[in-house]
Design an enzyme around this catalytic site. Structure first.
Site, PDB file in Angstrom:
ATOM      1  N   HIS A   1      -6.204 -48.703  12.476  1.00 16.30           N
ATOM      2  CA  HIS A   1      -7.072 -49.835  12.814  1.00 16.30           C
ATOM      3  C   HIS A   1      -7.156 -50.816  11.635  1.00 16.30           C
ATOM      4  CE1 HIS A   1     -10.643 -51.626  14.913  1.00 16.30           C
ATOM      5  NE2 HIS A   1     -10.927 -51.996  13.674  1.00 16.30           N
ATOM      6  N   GLU A   2      -7.537 -50.312  10.480  1.00 14.41           N
ATOM      7  CA  GLU A   2      -7.653 -51.195   9.309  1.00 14.41           C
ATOM      8  C   GLU A   2      -6.287 -51.748   8.904  1.00 14.41           C
ATOM      9  OE1 GLU A   2     -10.566 -52.185   8.505  1.00 14.41           O
ATOM     10  OE2 GLU A   2     -11.614 -50.653   9.690  1.00 14.41           O
TER      11      GLU A   2
ATOM     12  N   HIS B   1      -5.695 -54.878  10.725  1.00 11.30           N
ATOM     13  CA  HIS B   1      -6.374 -56.000  10.045  1.00 11.30           C
ATOM     14  C   HIS B   1      -5.591 -56.405   8.785  1.00 11.30           C
ATOM     15  CE1 HIS B   1     -10.036 -56.193  12.413  1.00 11.30           C
ATOM     16  NE2 HIS B   1     -10.399 -54.947  12.152  1.00 11.30           N
TER      17      HIS B   1
ATOM     18  N   GLU C   1      -9.844 -58.673  15.441  1.00 17.36           N
ATOM     19  CA  GLU C   1     -10.050 -57.368  16.059  1.00 17.36           C
ATOM     20  C   GLU C   1      -8.912 -57.056  17.037  1.00 17.36           C
ATOM     21  OE1 GLU C   1     -12.472 -55.724  14.764  1.00 17.36           O
ATOM     22  OE2 GLU C   1     -12.628 -53.971  16.066  1.00 17.36           O
TER      23      GLU C   1
END
Lengths: 506, 506
Positions: free
Chosen positions: A267-268, A271, A297
């Site tokens: 997830h990170e 980003h 997101e």
């Protein structure tokens, strides 16, 4: 290039240097700073915040910006600008206007209230006492209303607040998107709740040093550049962008939880790739900034939900996982892992929710915010409304305010209009992934192979390199040919549920 | 308190906040920063440096300072100040004068030359070619002469340069101190070279994770506060002071070297305790700053040489060392470890030198600098002079410039007058330790016991808490009753050599 435009770029880069320094200090604070340094750190941060604010408010910036764009009519004053350069000037103007519409006294009053409210919220959550926090919430809403009217008194309050996080988005559009989600999403959730997922569970503990090495391996394969970034551990995973050449992500590892570190890293990492992919030469300008929270997101969720939670991912990773954890994965299949990471189980806590329940957590918060701001719900009645909504949407009722209305920090920081961006992220991720599937035909094979660079490259071309050239809907439309729509997410979830529960027991 | 004085303190604290932010970025750069971020990091640092410089040069500061002290006559203008407050104002005035005497153009020219010279020095060292560096060294000396004459054209150039690092120290005083060292130190070195140290050598490798844990344990026992500081690893050990509540040391661990990590941790720990011990309430002012480089170094060397390299230290630590490294220390005694850590062996490289040879390395550099600045030695003739000096002092001749005149970075950064402070540190450490022995009677027992807090407390009272209340000689005199003298260091070395070689083979 015209001198006024060059001056503008120079000025932006100085401003961005100040905020990049703030980012280094924030990263340090969350990772390595000694605990007792917190008091002095807040002085360093205040000084930087004031300096950054002064940059925005200076007469010099007004003068430089005013030489590029008419500050009353918003007409571009330079003939020679390209489309990209004009957009840069327009977006900067918008940013400047938002910052300068707020009187300095008001900013001080607002910051003080946020600081105090965050503190009170922590106490209220610990003591499970909403009444402690309620008067602060009422004041925060009141001050946010004032803030919105300073910025644009002609528009709906909540639209102005949304615009802070998702420029161009309106309450009407969010309502449409969410209505679709509700219509098909709630029956889907109901359907899943009646089924049982069959899989062989895995057994911990999972050595955290091995988890760490595996998460680094995942980031590397995503194309995260460790010469221009790093990963560390923190209690709440986050991504900090200092500069495209210095992007730092964190992950959370727990020896009892196998999937949490993996999904949080991916997830990170999503980003992080976005930030590393921004164009260095435009650093400090809107052309090297992310479109919105929702689009940011969408990048993390595309990697987390569509790649990391896909069956080909686990099929491709199993052998590697077995090499990192030689004893615990001998008897499980990729199917078992894929099912476990996708398990749907309604709960009270947003950050622990599965993909389907998550939508409900956000819809509830959005409804609360809309009602609080249109005056149809008072802060006193909020917990009842919250609990009833959880019953309606998820069929469960929180037993306490701490695991109910007090669970998230956002409202204590006056982040109203922020929550919807999480679901806008899921919606855009599904829409982008749908398009990606046709653009990179053998994507399942690609995901299974572990060679994910073509995915990163595609995202880089279509999203990272664009900066804030387009607002979110225009960006998605320019790529997929359609306005942002919930249907892609719903189709994806339908298919996933069908596949997950193919062999399920009713 | 008088308003002008309060204003002065406030202003200093803002200035210090800027430099504390510079410190966070420096620490990050040396520890965790991704490699490709270096280019942008230098922009962040330039911005901070310019901002810090502007603070010093602002009319506002001149006005605030001028309300406390007459900027021409140096007469204190406020009646109500205590001795400490007057000293604070006087020292600030001196700092301000040093910063403001240099024309802005000159500062730019100087910084540019230093940046370029450091780069050229690196190349010259790699290529073992002094001729590459020589013209830059000549220019650096020339610009340093100009710098000194801007600051104080009435004084000897080298005195002005020394004053940057060791306020109040003069070339005459250093010559006296060094003459004593030469007189007794060289015969001592000669004596040692004719002896053989008898000990049982230890055998690596030494697990670096266990080394790491042991160094943390040492820091803790020294009284280093991990809530107000931390240790990390870096290629060159250093200490960075962000604020007394945030002091960070680093160490260098190598699995083949057992003593290097221990001595570097204890050395940096000595620096770190000084910074943690400064008075927080005076942060940003001279009352919460270290006296000089020499006094700072006295703190690191007192811990490293007088405590960590003492026999009671190893007697007390052996059992613990055996628990961290269960297999490698079963057959060795505390005597064996103590002898190895103190082994005297002349070499070319300063940073690897034993306590006695170290003095020679510095005396040679001091002689070079004095001659370069009084004009009796040209940069072209420097390598010959250097090599002859090594022959005279240490009986060895470097085979190349890279391990000779090019070994240290200091001169490429125009740090002339810096080297002597290392030996002033050793001299002061010995003098302070001599006094400490009478103040804390059973100090050997204390060192052996591992309870070193009384030592830290003593240093805190007599040194840390004083800030820059006194210049180095006055500080040492106020504690020991005598001016700084080399005799304590020489006595200590004599005794140590006697003890080390008691059972030696001639």
């Amino acid at each position: 290039m015209a001198k006024p435009f060059d001056d503008l770029i120079d000025y932006c880069q100085s401003m961005a240097t100040v905020s990049s320094i703030q980012s280094v200090l924030s990263w340090d604070q969350e990772t390595y700073m000694p605990s007792d340094a917190i008091q002095f750190r807040s002085k360093q941060c205040s000084w930087l915040a004031k300096t950054a604010h002064d940059y925005w408010l200076s007469d010099r910036f007004k003068h430089i910006l005013g030489a590029c764009i008419d500050l009353s009519t918003q007409e571009i004053l330079l003939d020679s600008l390209t489309f990209e350069q004009s957009r840069l000037v327009q977006e900067l103007y918008k940013d400047w206007r938002k910052k300068t519409q707020l009187p300095t006294d008001f900013v001080g009053q607002y910051s003080a209230l946020v600081a105090e409210s965050t503190h009170v919220w922590q106490q209220a959550k610990e003591q499970n006492d909403y009444n402690l926090f309620e008067p602060y919430l009422a004041k925060l809403i009141d001050l946010s209303r004032q803030k919105a009217s300073f910025i644009d008194s002609d528009r709906l309050t909540y639209d102005v607040l949304l615009d802070e996080f998702e420029p161009g988005m309106t309450v009407k559009r969010v309502e449409q998107l969410f209505a679709d989600l509700k219509e098909r999403g709630l029956p889907l959730l109901k359907r899943v709740q009646d089924l049982t997922l069959c899989y062989k569970p895995i057994q911990g503990p999972f050595n955290t040093q091995h988890q760490w090495l595996y998460t680094l391996d995942l980031l590397k394969n995503m194309g995260f550049d460790f010469k221009q970034g790093r990963q560390d551990r923190s209690s709440h995973p986050f991504t900090i962008d200092i500069h495209p050449s210095d992007v730092r992500v964190t992950t959370r590892l727990d020896k009892h939880l196998f999937f949490s570190g993996i999904t949080s890293t991916v997830h990170e990492g999503g980003h992080g790739l976005y930030e590393q992919g921004l164009q260095k030469e435009f650093f400090g300008t809107p052309l090297a900034q992310a479109v919105s929270l929702g689009i940011h997101e969408s990048q993390s969720r595309l990697w987390e939900n569509h790649i990391c939670k896909s069956l080909p991912f686990w099929q491709g990773q199993l052998a590697k996982i077995q090499s990192y954890f030689p004893t615990q994965f001998t008897d499980v299949s990729a199917y078992d892992l894929w099912k476990q990471v996708n398990k749907v189980e309604p709960g009270f806590i947003r950050v622990e929710a599965d993909e389907i329940s998550y939508l409900c957590h956000i819809m509830i918060r959005f409804e609360c915010e809309c009602k609080l701001f249109d005056g149809s719900l008072s802060t006193k009645d909020l917990p009842d409304f919250w609990n009833e909504s959880y019953q309606t949407y998820l069929g469960i009722s929180p037993s306490s305010d701490s695991e109910g209305v007090l669970q998230d920090i956002h409202w204590s920081s006056a982040l109203f209009g922020y929550f919807p961006t999480y679901v806008i992220g899921s919606i855009c991720a599904a829409q982008l992934y749908d398009h990606l599937e046709s653009s990179l035909p053998h994507i399942d094979t690609l995901i299974e192979s572990g060679n994910w660079l073509p995915i990163k490259d595609w995202l880089s071309t279509h999203i990272y390199k664009k900066g804030r050239l387009y607002e979110s809907n225009d960006l998605i439309k320019s790529i997929t040919g359609q306005d942002i729509s919930s249907q892609f997410l719903l189709d994806y979830l339908d298919q996933k549920v069908d596949a997950l529960y193919e062999d399920s027991v009713v």
